[in-house]
Design a protein around this motif. Structure first.
Motif, PDB file in Angstrom:
ATOM      1  N   LYS A 108      -8.900   2.061   7.849  1.00 53.69           N
ATOM      2  CA  LYS A 108      -8.822   3.436   8.364  1.00 53.69           C
ATOM      3  C   LYS A 108      -9.531   3.541   9.720  1.00 53.69           C
ATOM      4  O   LYS A 108      -8.987   4.109  10.674  1.00 53.69           O
ATOM      5  CB  LYS A 108      -9.451   4.404   7.368  1.00 53.69           C
ATOM      6  CG  LYS A 108      -9.351   5.845   7.804  1.00 53.69           C
ATOM      7  CD  LYS A 108     -10.031   6.787   6.836  1.00 53.69           C
ATOM      8  CE  LYS A 108      -9.844   8.214   7.326  1.00 53.69           C
ATOM      9  NZ  LYS A 108     -10.613   9.171   6.545  1.00 53.69           N
ATOM     10  N   ASN A 109     -10.721   2.976   9.798  1.00 50.44           N
ATOM     11  CA  ASN A 109     -11.470   3.025  11.064  1.00 50.44           C
ATOM     12  C   ASN A 109     -10.753   2.271  12.178  1.00 50.44           C
ATOM     13  O   ASN A 109     -10.746   2.703  13.321  1.00 50.44           O
ATOM     14  CB  ASN A 109     -12.871   2.432  10.887  1.00 50.44           C
ATOM     15  CG  ASN A 109     -13.742   3.326  10.022  1.00 50.44           C
ATOM     16  OD1 ASN A 109     -13.470   4.518   9.897  1.00 50.44           O
ATOM     17  ND2 ASN A 109     -14.763   2.746   9.409  1.00 50.44           N
ATOM     18  N   ASP A 110     -10.158   1.138  11.840  1.00 45.93           N
ATOM     19  CA  ASP A 110      -9.507   0.302  12.858  1.00 45.93           C
ATOM     20  C   ASP A 110      -8.153   0.852  13.296  1.00 45.93           C
ATOM     21  O   ASP A 110      -7.800   0.784  14.473  1.00 45.93           O
ATOM     22  CB  ASP A 110      -9.283  -1.125  12.323  1.00 45.93           C
ATOM     23  CG  ASP A 110     -10.600  -1.860  12.092  1.00 45.93           C
ATOM     24  OD1 ASP A 110     -11.640  -1.406  12.615  1.00 45.93           O
ATOM     25  OD2 ASP A 110     -10.590  -2.893  11.380  1.00 45.93           O
ATOM     26  N   GLY A 112      -6.356   3.800  11.450  1.00 45.73           N
ATOM     27  CA  GLY A 112      -6.004   5.162  11.054  1.00 45.73           C
ATOM     28  C   GLY A 112      -5.150   5.252   9.815  1.00 45.73           C
ATOM     29  O   GLY A 112      -5.502   5.944   8.870  1.00 45.73           O
ATOM     30  N   SER A 113      -4.023   4.533   9.808  1.00 46.59           N
ATOM     31  CA  SER A 113      -3.119   4.650   8.663  1.00 46.59           C
ATOM     32  C   SER A 113      -2.280   3.387   8.495  1.00 46.59           C
ATOM     33  O   SER A 113      -2.218   2.545   9.400  1.00 46.59           O
ATOM     34  CB  SER A 113      -2.190   5.853   8.853  1.00 46.59           C
ATOM     35  OG  SER A 113      -1.303   5.586   9.935  1.00 46.59           O
ATOM     36  N   ILE A 160      -4.650   6.917   3.127  1.00 47.28           N
ATOM     37  CA  ILE A 160      -4.325   6.557   4.519  1.00 47.28           C
ATOM     38  C   ILE A 160      -2.885   6.043   4.646  1.00 47.28           C
ATOM     39  O   ILE A 160      -2.505   5.476   5.666  1.00 47.28           O
ATOM     40  CB  ILE A 160      -5.321   5.537   5.122  1.00 47.28           C
ATOM     41  CG1 ILE A 160      -5.277   4.198   4.387  1.00 47.28           C
ATOM     42  CG2 ILE A 160      -6.734   6.099   5.134  1.00 47.28           C
ATOM     43  CD1 ILE A 160      -5.886   3.052   5.210  1.00 47.28           C
ATOM     44  N   ASN A 162       1.026   6.779   5.147  1.00 50.66           N
ATOM     45  CA  ASN A 162       1.896   7.837   5.652  1.00 50.66           C
ATOM     46  C   ASN A 162       2.975   8.168   4.625  1.00 50.66           C
ATOM     47  O   ASN A 162       3.551   7.262   4.023  1.00 50.66           O
ATOM     48  CB  ASN A 162       2.543   7.388   6.967  1.00 50.66           C
ATOM     49  CG  ASN A 162       1.512   7.168   8.051  1.00 50.66           C
ATOM     50  OD1 ASN A 162       0.628   7.999   8.261  1.00 50.66           O
ATOM     51  ND2 ASN A 162       1.588   6.030   8.733  1.00 50.66           N
TER      52      ASN A 162
END
Ligand code: NAD
Length: 286
Positions: A108-110, A112-113, A160, A162
């Motif tokens: 998620k940090n790297d 996002g999704s 995370i 989509n």
């Protein structure tokens, strides 16, 4: 934007995880992998030194790019779950943030999704023992590494993923027919994985519009399969008895996985899809 996939269970270029990653890369997806902590060093070193370059080649001639390799041990959900002897083990000491929850947070940090989650891992410490000789500990370890690991990965990655995304796992027919030699509770673990596929498809579908399917694959001489001990026999049996008398290639499983996680399969969820040259349909060996 292309799709982003997290493929858990890649530690060399022989298994189904690698073939799925390649098929997804060939279809234009960005590839992240999760590699079992004890196998991390050798996998990353081999990757860096070009040992996999030949097998990284895609149909268009380019090489599959693995954007990032995450250390992962899918038997542990949070750092609090890790026992001291594992934490201090020298095969684990060099890596960090490898529990399922932490890996999902790192991704998620790297990035996002993600759009696609692949579970291509299993472990049964007593797999060579018949079920009648399997200990409680060995049985539960097989379920933990091979079945709950999927529940946990999906649970932690769903927030995370989509909407419209999909996940896939790998199962084996030993869940529904007796395959002597596939022991240690691994047959039980695959039965749980298949049943969970159905229930998780309902829950993830309603909640997040995510599809969940599993591929029941025929025999492949992967590292994991060689540890079971009778894989050559299974490959010969399949060749002799399946409707399609040809060797099963990992790429055929990879291509089916790519279809199942793509919009081409937008109405397929909760299914067990056989990629086994049709062997599962036979009622009598010939
Ligand atoms: P493989 O050795 O390529 O993959 C198994 C991976 O699981 C390895 O990379 C291993 O490091 C990883 N792993 C084990 N324990 C782990 C843990 N606790 N956390 C994270 N990773 C862990 O072998 P494969 O045969 O390609 O297996 C992939 C999947 O395919 C498995 O679910 C297997 O049961 C399934 N499958 C294999 C066959 C076959 O004949 N090879 C047939 C049907 C289904």
């Amino acid at each position: 934007r292309g799709k982003r996939a997290f493929v858990a269970g890649v530690a060399d270029d022989n298994g189904y995880g690698w073939a799925i990653a390649k098929a997804l890369a060939a279809a234009g997806a960005e590839i992240l992998v999760g590699t079992w902590v004890p196998a991390l060093n050798i996998f990353e070193t081999s990757l860096r030194r070009g040992k996999f370059d030949e097998s990284r080649r895609l149909p268009n001639g380019s090489l599959m790019e693995i954007i990032k390799v995450y250390p992962l041990d899918a038997v542990y959900d949070t750092p609090e779950d890790v026992p001291d002897d594992v934490r201090t083990n020298k095969r684990y000491a060099g890596a960090s943030n490898w529990t399922v929850k932490e890996v999902a947070e790192s991704v998620k940090n790297d990035f996002g999704s993600i759009d696609i989650l692949v579970h291509s891992l299993a472990n049964g410490p007593e797999v060579t023992k018949p079920l009648l000789e399997t200990s409680r500990k060995g049985y539960l370890a097989a379920i933990s590494a091979s079945s709950y690991s999927f529940v946990s990965l999906l649970k932690h990655f769903l927030p995370i993923m989509n909407p419209g995304g999909a996940s896939i796992s790998l199962t084996y027919i030993a869940s529904e027919r007796t395959i002597p030699g596939y022991g240690g509770g691994m047959s039980s673990a695959k039965a749980a994985l298949e049943s969970d596929t159905m229930v998780l498809a309902f829950e993830a579908g309603r909640k997040h519009k995510i599809r969940v399917n599993t591929i029941s694959a025929g025999p492949l001489g992967s590292r994991a399969a060689k540890a079971i001990g009778f894989i050559e026999k299974m490959i010969e049996y399949s060749y002799a008895n399946a409707p399609l008398q040809k060797e099963l290639s990992a790429d055929e499983v990879g291509n089916t996985a790519a279809f199942l996680v793509s919009p081409l399969a937008s109405a397929v969820t909760g299914s067990v899809v056989y990629v086994d040259n049709g062997l599962n349909t036979m009622g009598l060996a010939t």
